[in-house]
Enzyme design. Structure first.
Site, mmCIF file in Angstrom:
data_model
loop_
_atom_site.group_PDB
_atom_site.id
_atom_site.type_symbol
_atom_site.label_atom_id
_atom_site.label_comp_id
_atom_site.label_asym_id
_atom_site.label_seq_id
_atom_site.Cartn_x
_atom_site.Cartn_y
_atom_site.Cartn_z
ATOM 1 C CB SER A 216 -0.952 0.009 1.205
ATOM 2 O OG SER A 216 -0.242 -0.150 2.413
ATOM 3 C CG ASP A 459 -1.973 5.284 8.535
ATOM 4 O OD1 ASP A 459 -0.797 4.900 8.624
ATOM 5 O OD2 ASP A 459 -2.633 5.233 7.482
ATOM 6 C CG HIS A 462 -0.653 4.023 4.639
ATOM 7 N ND1 HIS A 462 -1.293 3.265 5.598
ATOM 8 C CD2 HIS A 462 -0.404 3.199 3.601
ATOM 9 C CE1 HIS A 462 -1.432 2.025 5.147
ATOM 10 N NE2 HIS A 462 -0.899 1.955 3.942
#
Length: 487
Positions: A216, A459, A462
């Site tokens: 990702s 998070d 990312h």
């Protein structure tokens, strides 16, 4: 009548509250299912004990020697120092003020650290495949040693002008209050790194193709490129699959296309439970993942990367026999560290690339990028709330991030040399220390709307879009220029 109306109103209010509560919990469950696969490894990593890491020569002889550096080694000691004295506590991190040293000295010190890493990872110092910045062009300028400097012109797109931003990276949409993290660019110590010019990039890529292979974060990188190019051109979706992990976009005016191939482990994998992504994966460490290895031969440029998935529970196979596991409950199976599968996976990935008979393109290895949890692990309240970059002498890697990076560099060196024998060009896009300095660029809690009475993991893996990884495409353009001029 009044009493009846009041009772009826109370009943309706109670029903609405129950319905809202159910909806909130359903939404929370959906988010948890999405986030857990990314962060699961951090539950266990703190329990993992240091393990011997085999060197490339030792692997050939089937002998293991320890190459793990002490966290107090003068080269790799982090300037982010835990204030707690207990090893099993979550460290509270403080930053040691940077020493006031002259700019050129800082550049020499940084190069010294890099040379030390290369020496320990088998670097030969011959200049070919140099970690300092690719083939042709100004080899004397190490693009990857430098500082983040203020850039009032950034960002070059917004979350409302780019169509390619996924929800969990859309930090502005979900209320991130600060925007200073958008006002930085990378400045190498001894030269300039131009900001990507979308028109120039598209002209340079006319008639060519670009593929991203990885997880990702690789998709995060690709979406950043799509956003930067959206200032001048929008591509057509020419995907042959409905799977969002395998997409293809084409810029018809430039006969240029971009593809993404999902392969978080780089090798052939299977699930132990088809319906539960949090259960261990089976990694066939000596088998190619043909979802990408059978496709990239046609591409002019391939950017390959992998990292965070290697901290998940996994079962390791070679020749279809189980040879170990990571975080498995079986006591009869040999428990191995994350670096074991990481090393084997990269070895197999490079073997796949070097086996391509008709590949005439260039492969860029985008190096391991660390996460930035502070004050706890991902599931213990860890967060990334900083609002500006570190200076280069304020933070360097240590512990598991350093071990993963070293392992990757060792296998890169072997793969790059083998590629030269076969006429395959593999070079490195060394984003590790560059991004170690950007704890401010993650979504944190701004990857979704807050839910009442529900606590979600932050998070810190990312990257926000727009955000620091837009600079990855500045590097990409410069590296392609250097490689093409070298040809």
């Amino acid at each position: 009548m009044k009493v009846h109306a009041i009772n009826e109103g109370k009943t309706q209010l109670s029903t609405r509250r129950k319905t809202s509560s159910k909806i909130a919990h359903l939404v929370a469950l959906a988010l948890i299912v999405t986030i857990i696969p990314i962060y699961y490894p951090y539950i266990h990593y703190i329990l993992e004990k240091p393990t011997a890491i085999p060197s490339p020569i030792d692997n050939l002889l089937n002998v293991q020697t320890t190459t793990t550096l002490s966290r107090h080694h003068p080269i790799y000691r982090s300037h982010i120092i835990p204030t707690t004295q207990k090893e099993d506590d979550d460290p509270k991190l403080v930053v040691v003020p940077p020493e006031k040293k002259e700019h050129r000295k800082r550049g020499r010190r940084k190069r010294g650290r890099r040379e030390a890493v290369l020496k320990r990872t088998g670097g030969d110092g011959d200049g070919d495949g140099d970690v300092g910045g690719g083939g042709g062009g100004n080899k004397s300028c190490d693009l990857f040693s430098g500082e983040w400097v203020e850039n009032p012109e950034g960002p070059y797109y917004t979350n409302t002008t780019c169509w390619a931003i996924q929800e969990h990276q859309n930090c502005m949409k979900f209320g991130r209050p600060d925007q200073d993290f958008l006002k930085w660019r990378w400045k190498p110590n001894e030269c300039e790194l131009p900001v990507l010019d979308p028109v120039q990039f598209l002209e340079m890529m006319r008639g060519k193709s670009l593929a991203f292979v990885g997880d990702s974060v690789a998709r995060n990188h690709m979406q950043s490129l799509l956003c930067l190019l959206s200032r001048v051109a929008y591509p057509n979706d020419v995907s042959t699959s409905s799977d969002q992990n395998f997409r293809r976009w084409e810029y018809p005016d430039y006969n240029f296309n971009i593809s993404i191939f999902w392969s978080p482990y780089l090798v052939n994998t299977d699930r132990t439970d088809r319906n539960d992504i949090t259960k261990p994966f089976k990694l066939y460490l000596d088998e190619f993942d043909e979802s990408w290895t059978s496709q990239i031969e046609q591409f002019d440029y391939v950017i390959i990367s992998a990292g965070q998935w290697f901290f998940r529970p996994t079962m390791f196979y070679s020749n279809r026999f189980i040879i170990g596991c990571l975080y498995c409950p079986e006591s009869s199976i040999r428990h191995r560290p994350s670096t074991f599968s990481y090393r084997r996976a990269w070895r197999t990935a490079f073997r796949a690339i070097n086996s391509l008979k008709n590949f005439k393109g260039i492969v860029f290895l985008r190096s391991f990028v660390p996460s930035h949890f502070e004050g706890g692990h991902w599931d213990k309240g860890g967060d990334c709330v900083r609002t500006k970059p570190f200076k280069s002498n304020e933070s360097v890697m240590e512990d598991y991030s350093l071990e993963m990076y070293k392992t990757q560099l060792q296998e890169y060196r072997i793969g790059e040399r083998e590629g030269r024998k076969n006429g395959v060009k593999i070079t490195i896009m060394d984003m590790t220390q560059v991004m170690q300095l950007r704890p401010d660029g993650h979504p944190s809690k701004y990857g979704h709307w807050p839910l009442q009475n529900v606590t979600m993991a932050n998070d810190c893996v990312h990257w926000c879009l727009p955000g620091p990884i837009d600079a990855w495409n500045d590097f990409l353009m410069e590296l392609i220029k250097r490689e093409e001029s070298g040809r």
